[in-house]
Design an enzyme around this catalytic site. Structure first.
Site, PDB file in Angstrom:
ATOM      1  N   ARG A 238       1.004  -1.090   0.178  1.00 34.46           N
ATOM      2  CA  ARG A 238       0.099  -0.038   0.052  1.00 34.46           C
ATOM      3  C   ARG A 238       0.992   1.269  -0.224  1.00 34.46           C
ATOM      4  O   ARG A 238       1.868   1.166   0.661  1.00 34.46           O
ATOM      5  CB  ARG A 238      -0.766   0.088   1.256  1.00 34.46           C
ATOM      6  CG  ARG A 238      -2.038  -0.979   1.204  1.00 34.46           C
ATOM      7  CD  ARG A 238      -3.153  -0.655   0.073  1.00 34.46           C
ATOM      8  NE  ARG A 238      -4.168  -1.530   0.330  1.00 34.46           N
ATOM      9  CZ  ARG A 238      -4.466  -2.745  -0.652  1.00 34.46           C
ATOM     10  NH1 ARG A 238      -3.377  -2.981  -1.483  1.00 34.46           N
ATOM     11  NH2 ARG A 238      -5.584  -3.371  -0.488  1.00 34.46           N
ATOM     12  N   GLU A 267      -5.310   7.278  -5.072  1.00 36.85           N
ATOM     13  CA  GLU A 267      -5.202   6.628  -6.260  1.00 36.85           C
ATOM     14  C   GLU A 267      -6.572   7.141  -6.977  1.00 36.85           C
ATOM     15  O   GLU A 267      -7.610   7.250  -6.275  1.00 36.85           O
ATOM     16  CB  GLU A 267      -5.115   5.261  -6.323  1.00 36.85           C
ATOM     17  CG  GLU A 267      -3.923   4.766  -5.748  1.00 36.85           C
ATOM     18  CD  GLU A 267      -3.793   3.104  -5.766  1.00 36.85           C
ATOM     19  OE1 GLU A 267      -4.574   2.502  -6.069  1.00 36.85           O
ATOM     20  OE2 GLU A 267      -2.726   2.654  -5.436  1.00 36.85           O
ATOM     21  N   HIS A 286      -1.257   0.847 -10.263  1.00 41.15           N
ATOM     22  CA  HIS A 286      -1.872  -0.264  -9.450  1.00 41.15           C
ATOM     23  C   HIS A 286      -2.476  -1.327 -10.442  1.00 41.15           C
ATOM     24  O   HIS A 286      -3.523  -1.663 -10.316  1.00 41.15           O
ATOM     25  CB  HIS A 286      -3.024   0.130  -8.602  1.00 41.15           C
ATOM     26  CG  HIS A 286      -3.403  -0.433  -7.247  1.00 41.15           C
ATOM     27  ND1 HIS A 286      -3.865   0.001  -6.307  1.00 41.15           N
ATOM     28  CD2 HIS A 286      -3.106  -1.954  -7.054  1.00 41.15           C
ATOM     29  CE1 HIS A 286      -3.919  -1.115  -5.367  1.00 41.15           C
ATOM     30  NE2 HIS A 286      -3.524  -2.131  -5.968  1.00 41.15           N
TER      31      HIS A 286
END
Length: 326
Positions: A238, A267, A286
Site C-alpha cells: 500500500r 489513487e 496499481h
C-alpha cells in the site's frame, strides 16, 4: 441457506460476468445475478444471501447492504481489507455479516510483477530505454540477481510466491513479519522489530505487507538511509507504508538505486504529484495484480468458499488479525 429446495441467491459485479456460465453449471440450484452499476437497485436483488464483489460503485454497494436483509456473506476479490468500509458496512458487520477476501487470486501476477521489477532494475532497462529515445548507444553494467539478497516485508501468500521465484534466480530471500515465524520459501524470517538492521544487506527490498495501524508510514528516511545506494525498492503493498517526503528526498538525492511503485496513498495518482518525475523511479497504476489467469483464480477462490458456505462450514479468507485490520 436454502428456500423451497433452492440454493442461495448470489450477486456478482459486472466485471465478473464471465464467470456466470461456470457458476450456473456447477451450482444449478443456485441463482447468480450480475449487478449493474448504472441503474437503481432491482427488486430481484433483494433476496440475495451472498455478494461476490470486485469493482462496484460504493453507493450501490451501500444500497445493497441496506436493502438486502438476507445478506449473510460478502467475498471481496482482493488480498486486503483496508479499502473496504462505510457506515452501512460496519453496521452489517456488527449484525453478523461475514466477509472474506480472495486469498490466492492475485498472488501469481503480483509475484511475477515483483520479479520483473527487480530484473528491470538489475538489467538497467529504464536507462537503456531512455538512451534509445535519445538514439544513443550506451553500455550499462547490469547487476547480478544470482547471489543477491532480497528483503521481503510480508510473508503471506504474496510474499511466499515472491520468495520461491527469487530463490530460483539464485537470490537469498529474507522475510520480515510481526513475530519472525518461519515461512515457506524464505531462507530465513526475522521479526519486524529487527528489520532495520537488515536493510544494509539487501539488494532489493519488497513491500508486500497489508497496511495496518502498526506499519502505516513506517518506511521513512532512516530506512532509505540504511539501504545500499544501489538497491531497489518495490512496493506492491500500500502507498501509505512509505513516508512520501522521505521517498522523494531519497530518489532526488540518489540515496538508493531505484524504486518501482505500483501503489499510492491517493489513487488515481494526481497529475501534479511529485512522484511522476522522480529519477530512477518507475510508476505503474496499481496494475501488478492484473493477469490473464485472474478470472479463473477468482472462480477457484470463490467456489472453495461457496462449497463451505453450502455445507455450513467455516469460511476461509477471514481476517487473521482483526484488531489490526487484516
Amino acid at each position: 441457506m436454502t428456500v423451497d429446495g433452492l440454493g442461495p441467491h448470489v450477486l456478482i459485479t459486472p466485471n465478473l460476468a464471465g464467470l456466470l456460465p461456470q457458476l450456473r453449471q456447477r451450482y444449478p440450484h443456485c441463482r447468480f445475478t450480475a449487478v449493474a452499476d448504472d441503474e437503481p437497485i432491482r427488486e430481484e436483488y433483494l433476496d440475495a444471501e451472498v455478494v461476490l464483489r470486485s469493482a462496484m460503485n460504493e453507493d450501490l454497494f451501500d444500497a445493497l447492504l441496506s436493502k438486502c436483509h438476507q445478506l449473510r456473506w460478502v467475498q471481496i476479490t482482493a488480498a486486503g481489507f483496508d479499502w473496504v468500509g462505510g457506515e452501512a458496512w460496519h453496521r452489517r458487520l456488527d449484525e453478523g455479516l461475514i466477509y472474506t477476501r480472495s486469498p490466492n487470486s492475485y498472488n501469481v501476477p503480483i509475484a511475477e510483477y515483483v520479479i520483473g521489477a527487480v530484473l528491470l532494475h538489475a538489467r538497467a532497462f529504464p536507462e537503456l530505454a531512455a538512451a534509445q529515445q535519445r538514439h544513443e548507444w550506451i553500455r550499462v553494467m547490469g547487476q547480478d540477481v544470482i547471489g543477491s539478497t532480497m528483503l521481503v516485508f510480508g510473508t503471506g501468500a504474496i510474499g511466499r510466491e515472491v520468495a520461491w521465484r527469487a530463490e530460483a534466480l539464485g537470490a537469498t530471500v529474507i522475510g520480515v513479519n510481526r513475530t519472525g515465524a518461519p515461512a515457506e520459501g524464505f531462507t530465513r524470517v526475522v521479526p519486524f522489530a529487527e528489520h532495520l538492521a537488515l536493510l544494509p544487506e539487501a539488494d532489493s527490498v519488497v513491500l508486500a505487507m497489508p497496511l495496518t495501524s502498526e506499519n502505516q508510514y513506517f518506511f521513512d528516511a532512516a530506512h532509505f538511509a540504511a539501504m545500499k545506494d544501489s538497491a531497489v525498492l518495490v512496493n506492491v503493498g500500500r502507498g501509505a507504508l512509505i513516508v512520501e517526503d522521505a521517498l522523494v528526498d531519497a530518489m532526488r538525492g540518489g540515496v538508493i538505486g531505484g524504486a518501482v511503485l505500483d501503489v499510492f496513498e491517493q489513487e488515481p495518482l494526481p497529475a501534479d504529484s511529485r512522484l511522476w518525475d522522480l529519477p530512477r523511479t518507475v510508476l505503474t497504476p496499481h496494475t501488478s495484480f492484473r493477469g490473464s489467469g485472474n478470472l479463473q483464480r477468482l472462480y477457484a477462490d470463490f467456489c472453495a468458499n461457496f462449497d463451505r458456505y453450502l455445507a455450513g462450514e467455516q469460511l476461509i479468507g477471514t481476517k487473521r488479525q482483526p484488531d489490526l485490520g487484516y
